[in-house]
Design a protein around this motif. Structure first.
Motif, PDB file in Angstrom:
ATOM      1  N   ASP A 112      42.092  38.176  45.703  1.00 59.64           N
ATOM      2  CA  ASP A 112      42.515  37.497  46.938  1.00 59.64           C
ATOM      3  C   ASP A 112      41.776  36.164  47.062  1.00 59.64           C
ATOM      4  O   ASP A 112      41.095  35.733  46.130  1.00 59.64           O
TER       5      ASP A 112
ATOM      6  N   ALA B  44      39.895  35.578  50.099  1.00 65.07           N
ATOM      7  CA  ALA B  44      39.489  35.977  51.454  1.00 65.07           C
ATOM      8  C   ALA B  44      38.459  35.028  52.055  1.00 65.07           C
ATOM      9  O   ALA B  44      38.202  35.090  53.262  1.00 65.07           O
TER      10      ALA B  44
ATOM     11  N   SER C 153      44.646  36.763  53.080  1.00 67.87           N
ATOM     12  CA  SER C 153      43.772  37.437  52.119  1.00 67.87           C
ATOM     13  C   SER C 153      42.761  38.333  52.829  1.00 67.87           C
ATOM     14  O   SER C 153      42.368  39.366  52.301  1.00 67.87           O
TER      15      SER C 153
ATOM     16  N   ARG D 165      42.384  42.193  52.022  1.00 62.20           N
ATOM     17  CA  ARG D 165      41.125  42.856  51.645  1.00 62.20           C
ATOM     18  C   ARG D 165      40.823  44.037  52.571  1.00 62.20           C
ATOM     19  O   ARG D 165      40.390  45.105  52.120  1.00 62.20           O
TER      20      ARG D 165
ATOM     21  N   HIS E 223      36.685  43.627  44.670  1.00 58.68           N
ATOM     22  CA  HIS E 223      37.417  42.464  45.179  1.00 58.68           C
ATOM     23  C   HIS E 223      36.967  41.252  44.389  1.00 58.68           C
ATOM     24  O   HIS E 223      35.769  41.019  44.255  1.00 58.68           O
TER      25      HIS E 223
END
Ligand code: IPM
Ligand code: MG
Length: 357
Positions: A190, A192, A198, A202, A219
């Motif tokens: 992602d 994030a 994002s 997550r 992640h």
């Protein structure tokens, strides 16, 4: 078994590679006693030329009613006018949306005999076996608003990266289910640190991960993921990400396999037919020459056997025949060889017929 398969050969090399995948499927049918009924339809640039639209309602309805859809490629310079109202790619996106195929599975395996075809150092490539799961019916490709206007006297263009929670959850759930049958590790990609979509991604990945304690969830930010695909691809297993990140990362990942022409994909929804296509494009520069690599499409046909028809043995037999042909040195031009599209398929069919079963 009997199955109805709609063929959408499309543009450029699409018709050449789909014709070969059909021959491979026919060989599977005769070896295992199945009957596949193929219906060919226009989609993409060829459909614009004939019907004035990249995807007709009738073709979409035929695809929805089929057991599976096998697609070649769409697009080409002829339809590249930026001012055109319709484009070949629009037909493809409308088809994905119309079939509800939200999860695009793109396996990236490096065949040992092709390690030298990749520009990466051989030691990086041993054991690479990645499954990228790209969300396919949301994100920037479909978000609203989208378009051009004039704001504050300036011309402006807008695309929207939009995701609903359920769209993120269903693709992540599939990723965890598939990871359970592999190395029990999910890499969720992602951005994030910047994007709100994002951060929701997550958050949901963590929730879904909590329901699968046996699977490790990590992640990784998309820029880091792009780097790791080159510096340490053997450490990745299941990678799940949003639509455009997945589009970009899978072109990058295809370099690991030695040629874009090698890689298949399967697009799956909650139910209904799956859509199977090689990840390469229509390659207008080599279209009509009979030299395209058919393997991406043939391996897509194997995924069709597995995911839409539940014919696991048949799928594995076809995949093994491809691996054996590569092992024996069969190469099309993209891999530095001189076999034609048809000759490559002949070799694969030959191996399938001779395989011990
Ligand atoms: C792909 C292609 C398509 C996409 C194009 C042709 C619209 O790049 O399947 O990866 O961006 O999804
Ligand atoms: Mg792409």
């Amino acid at each position: 078994m009997q199955a109805n398969i709609v063929l959408l050969p499309g543009d450029g090399i699409g018709p050449e590679v789909v014709a070969e995948a059909v021959r491979a499927l026919e060989a599977v049918a005769s070896l295992f006693g199945h009957s596949f009924v193929f219906t060919e339809r226009l989609m993409g640039g060829c459909s614009i030329d004939t019907f004035g639209t990249s995807l007709t309602d009738e073709t979409l309805a035929d695809c929805q009613a089929a057991d599976a859809v096998l697609l070649g490629a769409v697009g080409g310079p002829k339809w590249d006018d930026p001012a055109a109202k319709d484009r070949p790619e629009r037909g493809l996106l409308a088809l994905r949306k119309g079939l509800g195929v939200f999860a695009n599975l793109r396996p990236v395996k490096v065949h040992p005999a092709l390690i030298d075809s990749s520009p990466l150092k051989p030691e990086k490539l041993h054991g690479v076996d990645i499954l990228v799961i790209r969300e396919l019916t949301g994100g920037l490709y479909f978000g609203w608003p989208k378009g051009r206007d004039v704001k504050d006297g300036r011309e402006r263009a807008v695309d929207t990266l939009e995701y609903y929670d359920y769209e993120i959850r269903r693709v992540l759930e599939l990723a965890f289910r598939l990871a359970a049958g592999r190395k029990k590790k999910v890499t969720s990609v992602d951005k994030a640190n910047v994007l709100e979509s994002s951060r929701l991604w997550r958050q949901i990945a963590i929730q879904v991960g909590a329901q699968h304690p046996e699977i490790t969830l990590e992640h990784v930010l998309v820029d880091t993921a792009a780097m790791r695909l080159i510096t340490g691809p053997a450490w990745m297993d299941v990678v799940v990400t949003e639509n455009m990140f997945g589009d970009i990362l899978t072109d990058e990942a295809s370099v690991l396999a030695g040629s874009m022409g090698m890689l298949p994909s399967a697009s799956l929804g909650a139910n209904g037919p799956g859509l199977y296509e090689p990840i390469h494009g229509s390659a207008p520069d080599i279209a009509g020459k009979g030299i395209a690599n058919p393997i991406g499409t043939i391996l897509s046909a194997a995924m069709l056997l597995r995911h839409s028809l539940s014919l696991e043995t048949e799928a594995a037999t076809l995949e093994q025949a491809v691996a054996q042909a590569i092992h024996d040195g069969c190469r099309t031009a993209d891999l530095g060889g001189s076999l034609t599209t048809r000759q490559m398929t002949d070799e694969i069919i030959h191996h399938m017929r001779n395989a011990e079963r």
